[in-house]
Design a protein around this motif. Sequence first.
Motif, PDB file in Angstrom:
ATOM      1  N   SER A  12       0.332  -0.616   0.216  1.00 35.02           N
ATOM      2  CA  SER A  12       0.070  -0.273   0.105  1.00 35.02           C
ATOM      3  C   SER A  12       0.999   1.781   0.325  1.00 35.02           C
ATOM      4  O   SER A  12       1.799   1.429   0.808  1.00 35.02           O
ATOM      5  CB  SER A  12      -1.440  -0.032   1.210  1.00 35.02           C
ATOM      6  OG  SER A  12      -1.287   1.659   1.158  1.00 35.02           O
ATOM      7  N   ASP A  13       0.759   2.389  -0.458  1.00 40.10           N
ATOM      8  CA  ASP A  13       1.355   3.215  -0.367  1.00 40.10           C
ATOM      9  C   ASP A  13       1.093   4.251   1.092  1.00 40.10           C
ATOM     10  O   ASP A  13       2.375   4.905   1.049  1.00 40.10           O
ATOM     11  CB  ASP A  13       0.625   5.056  -1.047  1.00 40.10           C
ATOM     12  CG  ASP A  13      -0.833   4.550  -0.997  1.00 40.10           C
ATOM     13  OD1 ASP A  13      -1.226   4.250  -0.732  1.00 40.10           O
ATOM     14  OD2 ASP A  13      -1.286   5.693  -1.682  1.00 40.10           O
ATOM     15  N   VAL A  37       4.277  -0.175  -5.718  1.00 38.56           N
ATOM     16  CA  VAL A  37       2.789  -0.293  -4.907  1.00 38.56           C
ATOM     17  C   VAL A  37       2.651  -1.468  -5.483  1.00 38.56           C
ATOM     18  O   VAL A  37       2.288  -1.504  -6.869  1.00 38.56           O
ATOM     19  CB  VAL A  37       1.794   0.564  -5.105  1.00 38.56           C
ATOM     20  CG1 VAL A  37       0.511  -0.218  -4.195  1.00 38.56           C
ATOM     21  CG2 VAL A  37       2.637   1.494  -3.193  1.00 38.56           C
ATOM     22  N   ALA A  38       2.208  -2.302  -5.093  1.00 40.52           N
ATOM     23  CA  ALA A  38       1.354  -4.031  -5.722  1.00 40.52           C
ATOM     24  C   ALA A  38       1.322  -4.930  -4.942  1.00 40.52           C
ATOM     25  O   ALA A  38       1.649  -5.429  -3.775  1.00 40.52           O
ATOM     26  CB  ALA A  38       2.757  -4.863  -6.567  1.00 40.52           C
ATOM     27  N   GLY A  65       7.927  -4.569   1.392  1.00 43.16           N
ATOM     28  CA  GLY A  65       7.205  -4.603   2.955  1.00 43.16           C
ATOM     29  C   GLY A  65       5.291  -4.518   2.564  1.00 43.16           C
ATOM     30  O   GLY A  65       5.058  -4.559   1.613  1.00 43.16           O
ATOM     31  N   ALA A  66       4.936  -5.102   4.146  1.00 39.25           N
ATOM     32  CA  ALA A  66       3.694  -5.483   3.916  1.00 39.25           C
ATOM     33  C   ALA A  66       3.012  -5.162   5.292  1.00 39.25           C
ATOM     34  O   ALA A  66       3.795  -5.824   6.324  1.00 39.25           O
ATOM     35  CB  ALA A  66       3.493  -6.438   3.204  1.00 39.25           C
ATOM     36  N   GLY A  67       2.227  -4.761   5.520  1.00 37.67           N
ATOM     37  CA  GLY A  67       1.384  -4.994   6.977  1.00 37.67           C
ATOM     38  C   GLY A  67       0.224  -5.855   6.692  1.00 37.67           C
ATOM     39  O   GLY A  67      -0.042  -6.442   5.731  1.00 37.67           O
ATOM     40  N   ALA A  68      -0.263  -6.368   7.450  1.00 35.25           N
ATOM     41  CA  ALA A  68      -1.947  -7.241   8.830  1.00 35.25           C
ATOM     42  C   ALA A  68      -1.282  -8.082   8.163  1.00 35.25           C
ATOM     43  O   ALA A  68      -0.138  -8.481   8.158  1.00 35.25           O
ATOM     44  CB  ALA A  68      -2.457  -6.585   8.198  1.00 35.25           C
TER      45      ALA A  68
END
Length: 172
Positions: A12-13, A37-38, A65-68
Amino acid sequence: MANRRVQILMGSDSDAGVMRRAVEVLDELGVSSHMTVASAHRSPERVRRLIDEAPAGGVGVFIVGAGAAAHLAGVVAAHSTLPVIGVPIDSSPLQGWDALLATVQMPPGVPVATVSVGKAGAVNAAVLAAQILATGDAGLAGRLADYKRRLADKVEQAAARVEGPAEGSGGS
């Protein structure tokens, strides 16, 4: 996408503030990168296209990088033979624990090198990517050695500030 040694992807941005730290460190080390972003869930075709195009563009390492749920790094690792470094993002109510666990728990044969959560993780991902690339690049290896020396110098400077003048140095 020509001549980008590190491809930085984020889900996400809103992750850009964290992942920008990786770009800054790579720039300092003279390593070209590209950040975009992808989403593994919302744009899987885009993810697959970026993975497929990476080798022809000179990419040698992915930083993701990624969250959740943090599935992006695993998806990249599943579709590439290039090293993948995952940066868990602290963007959820669980403050990154969910992303950390999702990123680090990969099945055998699909590795994702996982660094710490957040901005420190983005810095470490950049340094690790540079270390991987430096195995075949003496110039980069030298820049990494300089970088590590600068880190040590900062510690020495901090120690001098904290310690102040030595006791019994005749200052009274």
